[in-house]
Design a protein around this motif. Sequence first.
Motif, PDB file in Angstrom:
ATOM      1  N   GLY A 186       0.750  -1.408  -0.219  1.00 21.42           N
ATOM      2  CA  GLY A 186       0.050   0.080   0.073  1.00 21.42           C
ATOM      3  C   GLY A 186       0.721   1.269  -0.095  1.00 21.42           C
ATOM      4  N   VAL A 187       1.633   1.503  -0.887  1.00 24.51           N
ATOM      5  CA  VAL A 187       2.450   2.548  -1.235  1.00 24.51           C
ATOM      6  C   VAL A 187       2.450   3.048  -2.403  1.00 24.51           C
ATOM      7  N   MET A 188       2.267   4.579  -2.573  1.00 23.25           N
ATOM      8  CA  MET A 188       2.191   5.295  -4.048  1.00 23.25           C
ATOM      9  C   MET A 188       3.280   5.993  -4.026  1.00 23.25           C
ATOM     10  N   GLU A 189       4.021   6.114  -4.983  1.00 23.97           N
ATOM     11  CA  GLU A 189       5.362   6.732  -5.403  1.00 23.97           C
ATOM     12  C   GLU A 189       4.984   8.269  -5.693  1.00 23.97           C
ATOM     13  N   LEU A 190       4.103   8.882  -4.981  1.00 21.71           N
ATOM     14  CA  LEU A 190       3.843  10.346  -5.350  1.00 21.71           C
ATOM     15  C   LEU A 190       3.420  10.969  -4.199  1.00 21.71           C
ATOM     16  N   ALA A 215     -17.538  11.059  -4.070  1.00 21.53           N
ATOM     17  CA  ALA A 215     -18.322   9.760  -4.295  1.00 21.53           C
ATOM     18  C   ALA A 215     -18.378   9.072  -2.806  1.00 21.53           C
ATOM     19  N   GLU A 216     -18.643   7.680  -3.074  1.00 20.69           N
ATOM     20  CA  GLU A 216     -18.809   6.782  -1.811  1.00 20.69           C
ATOM     21  C   GLU A 216     -17.621   6.486  -1.213  1.00 20.69           C
ATOM     22  N   SER A 217     -16.569   6.029  -2.035  1.00 19.59           N
ATOM     23  CA  SER A 217     -15.275   5.380  -1.329  1.00 19.59           C
ATOM     24  C   SER A 217     -14.114   5.788  -1.898  1.00 19.59           C
ATOM     25  N   SER A 218     -13.850   6.849  -2.365  1.00 17.16           N
ATOM     26  CA  SER A 218     -12.772   7.243  -2.984  1.00 17.16           C
ATOM     27  C   SER A 218     -12.046   8.654  -2.446  1.00 17.16           C
ATOM     28  N   LYS A 224      -7.273  10.088  -7.943  1.00 17.08           N
ATOM     29  CA  LYS A 224      -8.358   9.565  -7.128  1.00 17.08           C
ATOM     30  C   LYS A 224      -7.738   8.292  -6.645  1.00 17.08           C
ATOM     31  N   ILE A 225      -7.735   8.322  -5.350  1.00 15.77           N
ATOM     32  CA  ILE A 225      -7.543   7.041  -4.655  1.00 15.77           C
ATOM     33  C   ILE A 225      -8.613   6.056  -4.494  1.00 15.77           C
ATOM     34  N   GLU A 226      -8.381   4.975  -4.912  1.00 12.52           N
ATOM     35  CA  GLU A 226      -9.646   3.863  -4.721  1.00 12.52           C
ATOM     36  C   GLU A 226      -8.934   2.692  -4.034  1.00 12.52           C
ATOM     37  N   GLY A 227      -9.223   2.232  -2.932  1.00  9.96           N
ATOM     38  CA  GLY A 227      -8.766   1.292  -2.483  1.00  9.96           C
ATOM     39  C   GLY A 227      -7.247   1.046  -2.330  1.00  9.96           C
ATOM     40  N   PHE A 228      -6.324   0.459  -2.961  1.00 12.62           N
ATOM     41  CA  PHE A 228      -4.854   0.280  -2.746  1.00 12.62           C
ATOM     42  C   PHE A 228      -4.184   0.850  -4.014  1.00 12.62           C
ATOM     43  N   ARG A 229      -4.960   1.676  -4.802  1.00 15.34           N
ATOM     44  CA  ARG A 229      -4.294   2.258  -5.891  1.00 15.34           C
ATOM     45  C   ARG A 229      -4.962   3.546  -6.352  1.00 15.34           C
TER      46      ARG A 229
END
Length: 470
Positions: free
Chosen positions: A223-227, A239-242, A259-264
């Motif tokens: 669960g790591v994003m390089e930004l 919206a509902e989950s992002s 936009k982050i949704e879940g693990f991406r």
Amino acid sequence: MRYPIFGIGLQGKSPNVTSQSRVNLYLDVQPQEDKTQTSLHARPGLSLFKDLGAEPVRGMLVVGSLMYVVHKSSFYEINNAGQETSRGTLNTSSGRVTMVKNNAGVIAIQDGTNGYFYTISSTTFATVTDADHIDTAVTVAYHDSFFFYPSPDSGKFFISTADATSVSNMMSALDFATAEKSPDNLLRVFDNSTEVLMLGEESIELWTNTGAADFPYERVVGGVMELGLEALYSVARFAESSVCMLAANREQGQVKVIKIEGFRYVTISTPELESIINGYTTSNATALSYVHEGHPFYQINFPTDNKSWLYDGLTSIWSEVSYGSAGARHRGEISINFLGKSYVSDYENGKIYQQIAGLMTDNDVPFAREVQSRHIFDEKYVQLARLWVDMENGTGTATGQGSDPQLMLTISKDGGHSFGSERTASMGKIGEYKERCVYRRLGRSYTWTFRLRVTDPAKTVFVGAWVNAI
């Protein structure tokens, strides 16, 4: 031949490629085509709900049937009639604050200088006195019974005791962890439903509650994003989950909206929009979100450049949003949903507005609605017989400005670089539903771009537009 002229593009790098734009308009798509499959509708207008005076609102939160607002140094409770009651006083009087509520009925407020607790049941407001509290935390978040406080200029974050209620004993100096995949500063913690987002300067990490006895949270594997987060207040639940935000790749030096949704994450800004916003000052960008007539919207404001942009999650299309007729940024700064209605605070003063569908004014000031067409072109000179703009006609106001609303047309014959003199056509006085907006004697050219604009406060819906060549 008959050419449709509306498209979904956006002018960015070169007007010769596309000169399309939409201002204060969003695209609606019919699942089954009727007269047309796409139409353009005006964004909601702003109606004054509450005026707290000079200086902008610093933070807003809704709990049940009450709105809580920080304005200057005052913490207000406001009911649905707009009646305010002062419930406390902060030690600061300017700058944004964040507010969240826990399951024990305590609202935590953080202003970068102190933390505060407001207990709803007893209407008690108090400054946090716990020596272990991170007074200088700029923001506070809440997830799974815990308040989260990022420690400035470090990668650390601290958590409170579960559903804390005491200002003198609400956390321990040992209850911290470090978002450490990348050695960058943690800027903000944000609740993303099942996970917590650790938003750093160069990386974003997802943490989850494992229920461990020593410290209940740990980083999600993978669960790591390089930004990193570009602007502290560009984060908004969407919206509902992002969650949407303005992010930056520090190595490559570009900003974009994600936009982050879940693990991406997915990039929602287009290359054309990115060419525009990377020319702005982006570090102080702010954002808000709301749902309007089935469309989830994320609005990002660039205060230094006086510009605002709107992303439609239903169509994935961007449009510019503005105030008045001169293209200034939209008035909205902070948004809430209060008793099923959307409200925004003004970025410049203490006004709070309700967003209303079909209202073509912002606090009684008409705002322009404008669309710029696709290029119509040919390898040889073409003479156009007419331009027909299909609209919802007959929507004029009963009196005053807008009683005979006008559609204004200007034409470019040089690829969208410059536009000629203005021509007008009546959109129809109230009840004149059969009125048609038609322009003739358009001349000859090998390339055409049309700009259509309405500034009268009359309902505006563009059904379509077509040109006929001779």
